[in-house]
Design a protein around this motif. Structure first.
Motif, PDB file in Angstrom:
ATOM      1  N   PHE A   3     -10.619  43.904   0.166  1.00  0.00           N
ATOM      2  CA  PHE A   3     -11.300  42.789   0.336  1.00  0.00           C
ATOM      3  C   PHE A   3     -12.359  42.952  -0.844  1.00  0.00           C
ATOM      4  O   PHE A   3     -13.053  43.934  -0.885  1.00  0.00           O
ATOM      5  CB  PHE A   3     -11.998  42.697   1.579  1.00  0.00           C
ATOM      6  N   GLU A   4     -12.753  41.940  -1.465  1.00  0.00           N
ATOM      7  CA  GLU A   4     -13.602  41.830  -2.547  1.00  0.00           C
ATOM      8  C   GLU A   4     -15.022  41.580  -1.895  1.00  0.00           C
ATOM      9  O   GLU A   4     -15.294  40.558  -1.256  1.00  0.00           O
ATOM     10  CB  GLU A   4     -13.168  40.933  -3.688  1.00  0.00           C
ATOM     11  N   THR A   5     -15.863  42.331  -2.055  1.00  0.00           N
ATOM     12  CA  THR A   5     -17.197  42.310  -1.374  1.00  0.00           C
ATOM     13  C   THR A   5     -18.521  42.560  -2.312  1.00  0.00           C
ATOM     14  O   THR A   5     -17.962  43.296  -3.555  1.00  0.00           O
ATOM     15  CB  THR A   5     -17.347  43.275  -0.499  1.00  0.00           C
ATOM     16  N   ASN A  54     -21.552  43.357   1.909  1.00  0.00           N
ATOM     17  CA  ASN A  54     -21.714  41.865   2.071  1.00  0.00           C
ATOM     18  C   ASN A  54     -20.478  40.992   1.509  1.00  0.00           C
ATOM     19  O   ASN A  54     -19.837  41.013   0.662  1.00  0.00           O
ATOM     20  CB  ASN A  54     -22.824  41.421   1.281  1.00  0.00           C
ATOM     21  N   THR A  55     -20.342  39.959   2.476  1.00  0.00           N
ATOM     22  CA  THR A  55     -19.299  38.915   2.219  1.00  0.00           C
ATOM     23  C   THR A  55     -19.971  37.610   1.775  1.00  0.00           C
ATOM     24  O   THR A  55     -20.876  37.184   2.449  1.00  0.00           O
ATOM     25  CB  THR A  55     -18.383  38.550   3.464  1.00  0.00           C
ATOM     26  N   THR A  56     -19.534  37.282   0.598  1.00  0.00           N
ATOM     27  CA  THR A  56     -20.357  35.764   0.212  1.00  0.00           C
ATOM     28  C   THR A  56     -19.165  34.916  -0.767  1.00  0.00           C
ATOM     29  O   THR A  56     -18.216  35.486  -1.292  1.00  0.00           O
ATOM     30  CB  THR A  56     -21.304  36.051  -0.744  1.00  0.00           C
ATOM     31  N   THR A  57     -19.170  33.710  -0.575  1.00  0.00           N
ATOM     32  CA  THR A  57     -18.358  32.964  -1.495  1.00  0.00           C
ATOM     33  C   THR A  57     -18.972  32.340  -2.911  1.00  0.00           C
ATOM     34  O   THR A  57     -18.549  31.656  -3.714  1.00  0.00           O
ATOM     35  CB  THR A  57     -17.934  31.637  -0.871  1.00  0.00           C
ATOM     36  N   ALA A  88     -25.526  36.228   2.355  1.00  0.00           N
ATOM     37  CA  ALA A  88     -24.217  36.824   2.944  1.00  0.00           C
ATOM     38  C   ALA A  88     -23.682  35.833   4.004  1.00  0.00           C
ATOM     39  O   ALA A  88     -24.531  35.546   4.712  1.00  0.00           O
ATOM     40  CB  ALA A  88     -24.457  38.298   3.325  1.00  0.00           C
ATOM     41  N   HIS A  91     -22.280  40.608   7.033  1.00  0.00           N
ATOM     42  CA  HIS A  91     -22.479  41.945   6.336  1.00  0.00           C
ATOM     43  C   HIS A  91     -21.985  43.022   7.448  1.00  0.00           C
ATOM     44  O   HIS A  91     -22.287  42.885   8.610  1.00  0.00           O
ATOM     45  CB  HIS A  91     -23.909  41.960   5.892  1.00  0.00           C
ATOM     46  N   THR A 117     -22.360  38.320  11.505  1.00  0.00           N
ATOM     47  CA  THR A 117     -21.599  37.181  10.889  1.00  0.00           C
ATOM     48  C   THR A 117     -22.851  35.954  10.986  1.00  0.00           C
ATOM     49  O   THR A 117     -23.558  35.906  12.007  1.00  0.00           O
ATOM     50  CB  THR A 117     -20.554  36.555  11.713  1.00  0.00           C
ATOM     51  N   PHE A 121     -17.006  31.505   6.975  1.00  0.00           N
ATOM     52  CA  PHE A 121     -16.419  31.492   5.827  1.00  0.00           C
ATOM     53  C   PHE A 121     -15.384  30.494   5.841  1.00  0.00           C
ATOM     54  O   PHE A 121     -14.260  30.063   6.415  1.00  0.00           O
ATOM     55  CB  PHE A 121     -15.595  32.872   5.973  1.00  0.00           C
TER      56      PHE A 121
END
Length: 197
Positions: A3-5, A54-57, A88, A91, A117, A121
């Motif tokens: 997963f790209e983070t 961290n997950t972000t668009t 984020a 995270h 969360t 997403f």
């Protein structure tokens, strides 16, 4: 599956190091971070033993980190010594529990001590996915053949042209500028379809 983070670690002076990094989850539930040698993220993981994933668009963060733009809003982490990307969507705060040594990419196996969360997403559109792919290419400029990079960027440009919004176009421009500088060209100099409109 990787997963790209955006991974944030603490530097020696206590400041944040913000870096794009692919993360994988193992069958035992641990998350694995494997930065290349040499790497500030690798050094920080060894010294501190903590990280925040961290997950972000917002693909500008990925492109920005690869092109010298590191000033993204942060807040303190809750359970580890570190920082969370303010925007984020989710995270995870991590503690390193085991290191698998490797001369090229040591693997840091990490336990989640907190997972939160913050927003839903919505998924990536094609332009966001294209920026992520281009960011990976830019992170390997010294390893890949320049012609391969030009060919792949030309292919990815189609998705930018068809589906990008202002944020994706800005991120794309940063990445193309980095490639142009690497090739000794002025930013914006014509390179076929890989130039930003």
């Amino acid at each position: 599956m990787i997963f790209e983070t955006i991974v944030i670690t603490r530097n020696v002076d206590g400041s944040a190091r913000i870096a794009p990094l692919g993360v994988r989850r193992e069958a035992d539930g641990l998350l694995v971070l494997a930065p290349f040698h040499p790497s500030g993220t690798l050094d920080n993981l060894r010294r501190e033993g903590y990280a925040v994933v961290n997950t972000t668009t917002d693909v500008r963060v990925f492109a920005g980190c690869l092109t010298g733009r590191h000033d993204w809003p942060l807040r303190p982490a809750e359970q580890v010594s570190g920082f969370v990307l303010q925007q984020a969507l989710a995270h995870s705060e991590l503690e390193v529990v085991r290191v698998q040594e490797d001369a090229v990419r040591p693997a840091f196996h990490c336990r989640e001590v907190l997972q939160q969360t913050h927003a839903a997403f919505p998924g990536f559109n094609r332009a966001q996915a294209a920026v992520l792919e281009a960011a990976i290419l830019v992170s390997r400029l010294q390893l890949l053949d320049p012609e391969k990079i030009r060919t792949e960027l030309a292919y990815l440009q189609v998705a930018i042209d068809k589906t990008a919004g202002p944020d994706e176009r800005e991120a794309w421009g940063w990445l193309l500028e980095k490639v142009a500088l690497r090739e000794g060209k002025r930013p914006g100099q014509q390179q076929g379809r890989t130039d930003c409109a």
